[in-house]
Write a protein that holds these residues in place. Structure first.
Motif, mmCIF file in Angstrom:
data_model
loop_
_atom_site.group_PDB
_atom_site.id
_atom_site.type_symbol
_atom_site.label_atom_id
_atom_site.label_comp_id
_atom_site.label_asym_id
_atom_site.label_seq_id
_atom_site.Cartn_x
_atom_site.Cartn_y
_atom_site.Cartn_z
ATOM 1 N N LYS A 93 -4.642 -2.751 -9.007
ATOM 2 C CA LYS A 93 -3.597 -1.797 -8.652
ATOM 3 C C LYS A 93 -3.800 -1.227 -7.252
ATOM 4 O O LYS A 93 -2.847 -0.940 -6.541
ATOM 5 C CB LYS A 93 -3.555 -0.673 -9.683
ATOM 6 N N GLU A 94 -5.068 -1.041 -6.850
ATOM 7 C CA GLU A 94 -5.297 -0.475 -5.525
ATOM 8 C C GLU A 94 -4.848 -1.426 -4.421
ATOM 9 O O GLU A 94 -4.506 -0.992 -3.320
ATOM 10 C CB GLU A 94 -6.770 -0.101 -5.340
ATOM 11 N N GLU A 95 -4.848 -2.734 -4.692
ATOM 12 C CA GLU A 95 -4.394 -3.675 -3.676
ATOM 13 C C GLU A 95 -2.866 -3.746 -3.611
ATOM 14 O O GLU A 95 -2.318 -4.414 -2.749
ATOM 15 C CB GLU A 95 -4.972 -5.063 -3.958
ATOM 16 N N LEU A 96 -2.180 -3.074 -4.533
ATOM 17 C CA LEU A 96 -0.724 -2.997 -4.488
ATOM 18 C C LEU A 96 -0.237 -1.777 -3.714
ATOM 19 O O LEU A 96 0.959 -1.597 -3.526
ATOM 20 C CB LEU A 96 -0.181 -2.950 -5.928
ATOM 21 N N MET A 97 -1.171 -0.956 -3.253
ATOM 22 C CA MET A 97 -0.793 0.288 -2.593
ATOM 23 C C MET A 97 -0.014 0.037 -1.311
ATOM 24 O O MET A 97 0.937 0.763 -0.998
ATOM 25 C CB MET A 97 -2.057 1.109 -2.281
ATOM 26 N N LEU A 98 -0.373 -0.994 -0.559
ATOM 27 C CA LEU A 98 0.334 -1.291 0.685
ATOM 28 C C LEU A 98 1.776 -1.706 0.394
ATOM 29 O O LEU A 98 2.710 -1.278 1.085
ATOM 30 C CB LEU A 98 -0.399 -2.394 1.452
ATOM 31 N N ALA A 99 1.982 -2.523 -0.638
ATOM 32 C CA ALA A 99 3.336 -2.918 -1.011
ATOM 33 C C ALA A 99 4.144 -1.720 -1.498
ATOM 34 O O ALA A 99 5.348 -1.601 -1.210
ATOM 35 C CB ALA A 99 3.292 -3.996 -2.100
ATOM 36 N N ARG A 100 3.502 -0.801 -2.241
ATOM 37 C CA ARG A 100 4.200 0.398 -2.701
ATOM 38 C C ARG A 100 4.663 1.251 -1.521
ATOM 39 O O ARG A 100 5.780 1.763 -1.502
ATOM 40 C CB ARG A 100 3.279 1.228 -3.592
ATOM 41 N N THR A 101 3.794 1.389 -0.544
ATOM 42 C CA THR A 101 4.133 2.209 0.624
ATOM 43 C C THR A 101 5.297 1.606 1.402
ATOM 44 O O THR A 101 6.249 2.305 1.771
ATOM 45 C CB THR A 101 2.907 2.356 1.535
ATOM 46 N N VAL A 102 5.246 0.312 1.651
ATOM 47 C CA VAL A 102 6.328 -0.353 2.390
ATOM 48 C C VAL A 102 7.625 -0.316 1.588
ATOM 49 O O VAL A 102 8.711 -0.095 2.140
ATOM 50 C CB VAL A 102 5.924 -1.804 2.728
ATOM 51 N N GLY A 103 7.531 -0.507 0.275
ATOM 52 C CA GLY A 103 8.725 -0.452 -0.566
ATOM 53 C C GLY A 103 9.361 0.928 -0.576
ATOM 54 O O GLY A 103 10.595 1.057 -0.517
ATOM 55 N N ALA A 104 8.537 1.981 -0.652
ATOM 56 C CA ALA A 104 9.082 3.340 -0.598
ATOM 57 C C ALA A 104 9.743 3.613 0.747
ATOM 58 O O ALA A 104 10.785 4.270 0.823
ATOM 59 C CB ALA A 104 7.970 4.346 -0.866
ATOM 60 N N LEU A 105 9.149 3.110 1.810
ATOM 61 C CA LEU A 105 9.759 3.263 3.134
ATOM 62 C C LEU A 105 11.096 2.538 3.191
ATOM 63 O O LEU A 105 12.066 3.029 3.786
ATOM 64 C CB LEU A 105 8.809 2.720 4.199
ATOM 65 N N GLY A 106 11.173 1.370 2.550
ATOM 66 C CA GLY A 106 12.420 0.614 2.530
ATOM 67 C C GLY A 106 13.529 1.339 1.797
ATOM 68 O O GLY A 106 14.675 1.401 2.275
ATOM 69 N N THR A 107 13.231 1.904 0.623
ATOM 70 C CA THR A 107 14.263 2.637 -0.116
ATOM 71 C C THR A 107 14.702 3.884 0.636
ATOM 72 O O THR A 107 15.884 4.264 0.590
ATOM 73 C CB THR A 107 13.733 3.025 -1.501
ATOM 74 N N THR A 108 13.790 4.532 1.329
ATOM 75 C CA THR A 108 14.150 5.723 2.111
ATOM 76 C C THR A 108 15.111 5.368 3.233
ATOM 77 O O THR A 108 16.144 6.029 3.427
ATOM 78 C CB THR A 108 12.884 6.378 2.698
#
Length: 787
Positions: A93-108
Motif C-alpha cells: 500500500k505504501e508504494e501506491l502513495m505516489l499514484a494516490r497523490t497524482v490521482g487526487a491532483l487529477g480530480t482536483t
C-alpha cells in the motif's frame, strides 16, 4: 567525501540495477521511498494507458464513455499486477502513495477545469424548470431509498452515519459528471442537454445544503463554524481573487496569449483554495468557486483549458483509476451478502429517472424528452467514485465499495449508449424546419424584414451594412438585423448565444465591441429604419449551426446572410475548412433562405461624404434559388441611387418534365410581377437573353463583368440539363456556390469592385414552390401525362 565525489553524487545520482527476478536495487540511497516507488509508478502509468486504449478500442462499437473504459482499465491493470507474474510484483500500500497523490491532483484539476468551462448564465433560461426537475431528481430517490434502507441493514457500513451518507451520495447528480459525459456525447449544445446541465447545478446546490445540515446534526456548534468559514471564503473569492483575475484579463492585449506566469499562479492558487476549504470539510468547494469566478472563454478561460486539459485527462486522471482499480477486489465480494447494496443502487437510479420524468412532464416536456432527461441525470462519473474513495477508509468496507463502484459502472455502461442512440439533438430542429419554413418569396412586402447576419470578423461588417442599405428599408417595411458575432468555443463547457449587452459585461471583447458599435452607429444613421439586435455566439464550429438555426426559427427570420469563407485571405487552413463545413450545415438545417455574401468592393460605394449608390444585377435562369434572388431584388426596386437590372437567360429547346414545367410557370409569374414593378421605376430594367446551350449562357454571363457592384444569383438551377451541375461542379473552385455562383464569384469576374450574393432556398431545389393557384393545374398535367 571529496568535492569531486559530491559533484558526481549529485549530478549522476544513484545507479539502478535490475536482477533476473525483476527486483530493483539502488546504488546510493536504497531506503529512499521515492526511488523505491518510482519504478512501480512508471509501470502503473504505462499499463493503465495501454489498457485504456485497448479497452476503448474494443468497446467503441458499444459507444462506451471514457469513465467506463477507464474503470475497467484500472481493474484489469491491478488484476495483472496482483497476479503471479515475475515482472509485476505485489504492490504494498505504501508504494501506491505516489499514484494516490497524482490521482487526487487529477480530480482536483478536473473539477477546476469543469468549473472554468461552466456557464452559470445558461441556467437563467431554464431556471424554473431546472429547479423543479433537479430537486425532484434528488429528493425523490433520497426519500424513497432512505425509507427502504431504514428497514435494511446494509453490509459494509462501519459507522452509524455511513448509511445515510451513502444514500445521499447515490441520490446526487454531480455537475462535473454530467458535463464530462455530455462533452463526449456532443450534447451540450442541445436544449435537453443544457437543461440536464442546469439540473445538475441545482443538485450541486443541494450538496451544500446537505453539508450544512450534516454539520448541524453532528454538532450544532459546527454549523456556526461552517457558515462563518464559508462566508469568509466567499468574501476572499469575490473580494480579492476575482478583482485580481479581472485585472489580469484587462492587462492581456487583444489577440495576445496570456502570460505563463499568470497561468502558473492561478493553478497554484487553485490548490491553495482546495487546501483552505478542506479545513471546512469540502475540498471541492474552493476549487469549484475559483473556477466559477474566472470568466469563461478567451482569453483566460480558453488558455487555462488549453494548458491543463490534456495533462489532466491523459496523465493525471489515469493514476486515479489505478487507485480505484487497486481498491476493487471482485474475489472478496459475496453477492448473496451484498445484494442489499445492489438493490439500493438500482432502486435509487430508477427513482432518479422517475423523479426527473414526473417533474419534466409537469414542466410540459414531451414524454420522450422527459424519459431521456431522466436517463441523462442517472449518469455516473469519476466524482461519484471519488466520493466513495474518500469514504473507504472510515465509513465503508472494501466489499461495499467494490459492489457500489461496479454497479455504477454497469449503470453508466447501459445508460450512455441508450442516450446516444435514442436522442438526436438535430431532431427538434429538423422537425421545426419542416413545419415553419420561410423564404423571401413568401415574405410580405409591407411588414418588417428580419435578416440574421452572421459575422466572423470586423472585415465582414462593411459588406453587411451595404447589403442592408441596398435592401431598401422604409417606414412601411423596416429591417431588423440580428447581428450574430460567431466565436469559436475554446474554453467553455456550455456553448451559448445571448444578446451582446448581457454578454459584454461578462467576457469583454474589443473585437465584438468594435463590430457592435459599427452596427449601432449605422442603425442610428439610418433614422432607425434598420434596427440592429446584436448577439454573441460562442460554440464549436461543428455545432454552431444549431444556435444560428434556432435563433432564425424562434425569431421567424426569412433570410440568413453568411460571409463567404474565401472572402478574405485566411492563413489558417483548418479554420477555413471549419467555416465551410459550418456553412454547409446551416444550409442543411436552416428554416429559411441562406444568402452567402462574397464581399469585395460593395462597401467602397459608401463613405461619409457621398450618398449610398449601388448597381445591382440579377442573373435569372430559373428555379427556387433564382426566385429567392429575384424576390430580394424586389425590395431594392425604388431605393434612391440603386439601379436594379434583371438579366433573364432563356434556353431554347430544352426538354422538361412536369415539375420543371411548373417551375417555369412560377418563374414566368414572378418575372411578370417584377416587370410591372420595374416599369414604374426608371432605375430598374429587365433584359431577356436567349441562348442555345450552357456554353453560350456562360459567355453571356461573362459579358456582365464589371457592370455591377452587387450580383444576385441562385445557387442551383431548375432548367433541365442545360447546366449539368454534377459535371460542371467538378471543375469549380467553390462548388458550394453553384455553377454560376462560382463563375461570378471568381476573381476574374469580380475584380475589385463587385460583390456577389448567392441565394439558396431552404427546400430541395427540385421541389417547386407550391401555391394554391398552381396545384389544380399541376394535377391536370399529371393526369394528362398518364393518359
Amino acid at each position: 567525501m571529496s568535492s569531486l565525489g559530491k559533484i558526481r553524487h549529485h549530478l549522476i545520482g544513484p545507479v539502478i540495477c535490475a536482477n533476473v527476478t525483476g527486483q530493483y536495487a539502488f546504488i546510493g540511497s536504497v531506503d529512499d521511498p521515492f526511488r523505491r516507488n518510482y519504478p512501480v509508478f512508471m509501470r502503473q502509468f504505462i499499463c493503465i494507458t495501454f489498457a485504456y486504449l485497448t479497452i476503448r478500442l474494443i468497446l467503441r462499437p458499444l459507444r462506451q464513455p471514457r469513465f467506463v473504459c477507464s474503470i475497467l482499465a484500472g481493474i484489469a491493470v491491478n488484476a495483472i499486477i496482483r497476479g503471479d507474474y515475475k515482472y509485476f510484483v505485489t504492490i504494498p500500500k505504501e508504494e501506491l502513495m505516489l499514484a494516490r497523490t497524482v490521482g487526487a491532483l487529477g480530480t482536483t484539476y478536473l473539477l477546476f477545469l469543469t468549473s472554468v468551462k461552466a456557464d452559470i448564465t445558461a441556467i437563467h433560461r431554464t431556471m424554473r424548470s431546472a429547479s423543479i426537475i433537479g430537486s425532484s431528481s434528488v429528493l425523490m430517490p433520497f426519500v424513497m431509498t432512505a425509507l427502504v434502507a431504514h428497514k435494511l441493514t446494509l453490509p459494509g457500513m462501519k459507522t452509524p452515519a455511513a448509511q445515510p451518507m451513502f444514500i445521499i451520495g447515490l441520490s446526487l447528480t454531480r455537475f462535473p459528471n454530467v458535463v464530462h459525459a455530455f462533452n463526449e456525447l456532443n450534447m451540450t449544445t442541445s436544449d435537453l442537454g443544457q437543461l440536464a446541465v442546469s439540473c445538475s447545478v441545482v443538485s450541486e446546490a443541494i450538496v451544500w445544503l446537505f453539508m450544512f445540515l450534516g454539520a448541524y446534526v453532528i454538532k450544532p456548534s459546527f454549523l456556526l463554524y461552517t457558515v462563518l468559514t464559508s462566508a469568509a471564503f466567499l468574501l476572499l473569492i469575490f473580494g480579492i481573487v476575482r478583482p485580481v483575475i479581472m485585472l489580469i484579463i484587462e492587462k492581456v492585449p487583444e489577440r495576445k496569449p496570456v502570460s505563463e506566469i499568470y497561468i502558473s499562479s492561478i493553478l497554484v492558487v487553485a490548490l491553495v483554495m482546495a487546501a483552505l476549504t478542506d479545513m471546512i470539510g469540502s475540498i471541492n468547494f474552493g476549487v469549484m468557486m475559483l473556477g466559477l469566478v474566472i470568466p469563461n472563454g478567451p482569453p483566460l478561460g480558453a488558455t487555462l483549458s488549453e494548458k491543463i486539459e490534456l495533462v489532466t485527462l491523459e496523465i493525471l486522471m489515469p493514476m486515479f483509476y489505478v487507485v480505484i482499480g487497486f481498491n476493487i477486489d471482485v474475489s472478496l465480494v459475496d453477492w448473496k451478502v451484498s445484494r442489499e447494496i445492489l438493490l439500493i443502487v438500482l432502486m435509487n437510479t430508477l427513482l432518479k429517472i422517475v423523479g426527473a420524468l414526473v417533474a419534466a412532464l409537469c414542466c410540459k416536456l414531451r414524454l420522450q424528452h422527459s424519459v431521456l432527461l431522466g436517463l441523462m441525470l442517472g449518469i455516473k462519473g469519476p466524482y461519484d467514485v471519488y466520493l466513495l474513495n474518500r469514504w473507504l477508509v472510515q465509513d465503508i468496507d472494501r466489499k461495499a465499495y467494490t459492489v457500489t463502484v461496479l454497479s455504477q459502472v454497469a449503470i453508466t455502461a447501459v445508460l450512455t449508449p441508450l442516450i446516444d442512440v435514442f436522442y438526436n439533438p438535430h431532431r427538434r430542429l429538423s422537425e421545426s424546419v419542416r413545419k415553419s419554413r420561410r423564404s423571401m418569396q413568401t415574405h410580405p412586402s409591407n411588414v418588417e424584414l428580419r435578416i440574421l447576419c452572421c459575422i466572423h470578423s470586423e472585415d465582414d461588417v462593411p459588406g453587411i451594412i451595404s447589403l442592408l442599405e441596398a435592401s431598401n428599408p422604409t417606414g412601411a417595411s423596416p429591417i431588423c438585423a440580428y447581428a450574430v458575432h460567431l466565436n469559436e468555443l475554446v474554453g467553455r463547457a456550455t456553448p451559448f448565444i445571448v444578446p451582446y449587452n448581457r454578454q459584454m459585461r461578462r467576457t469583454p471583447s474589443k473585437i465584438s465591441f468594435h463590430i457592435m458599435r459599427a452596427l449601432d452607429n449605422y442603425s442610428t444613421n439610418s433614422n432607425h429604419l434598420v434596427k440592429v439586435k446584436p448577439y454573441m455566439a460562442i460554440a464549436a464550429y461543428k455545432t454552431m449551426h444549431e444556435y444560428i438555426c434556432r435563433l432564425a426559427q424562434d425569431e421567424l427570420v426569412p433570410l440568413i446572410v453568411l460571409p463567404f469563407h474565401g472572402s478574405q485571405e485566411m492563413s489558417n487552413a483548418t479554420k477555413a475548412v471549419a467555416l465551410r463545413n459550418l456553412a454547409e450545415k446551416i444550409q442543411a438545417y436552416a428554416p429559411c433562405t441562406i444568402g452567402t455574401l462574397v464581399d469585395t468592393g460593395m462597401h467602397h460605394r459608401t463613405n461619409k461624404s457621398t450618398t449610398f449608390s449601388c448597381r445591382v444585377g440579377v442573373i435569372f435562369v430559373g428555379g427556387s434559388d433564382d426566385r429567392e434572388a429575384l424576390a430580394l431584388a424586389f425590395r431594392m426596386v425604388g431605393r434612391p441611387n440603386v439601379r436594379v437590372t434583371v438579366v433573364h437567360i432563356i434556353v431554347q429547346d430544352v426538354g422538361k418534365d412536369i415539375d420543371e414545367i411548373m417551375q417555369e410557370k412560377i418563374d414566368n409569374g414572378l418575372i411578370e410581377v417584377f416587370r410591372a414593378k420595374a416599369d414604374a421605376d426608371p432605375c430598374s430594367t429587365y433584359r431577356q437573353v436567349v441562348v442555345e446551350d450552357s456554353e453560350q449562357a456562360m459567355g453571356e454571363i461573362q459579358g456582365l463583368k464589371n457592370k455591377f457592384s452587387l450580383v444576385l444569383v441562385g445557387q442551383k438551377r431548375g432548367t433541365g440539363t442545360v447546366f449539368p451541375e454534377e459535371t460542371m461542379l467538378n471543375w469549380s473552385d467553390n462548388p458550394e456556390l453553384g455553377v454560376i455562383g462560382d463563375l461570378v464569384a471568381s476573381s476574374d469576374f469580380r475584380g475589385e469592385t463587385t460583390s456577389v450574393l448567392v441565394m439558396h432556398h431552404h427546400g430541395d431545389p427540385k421541389v417547386p414552390f407550391r401555391d394554391p393557384s398552381m396545384e389544380r393545374e399541376r394535377d391536370y398535367l399529371l393526369r394528362r401525362s398518364v393518359c
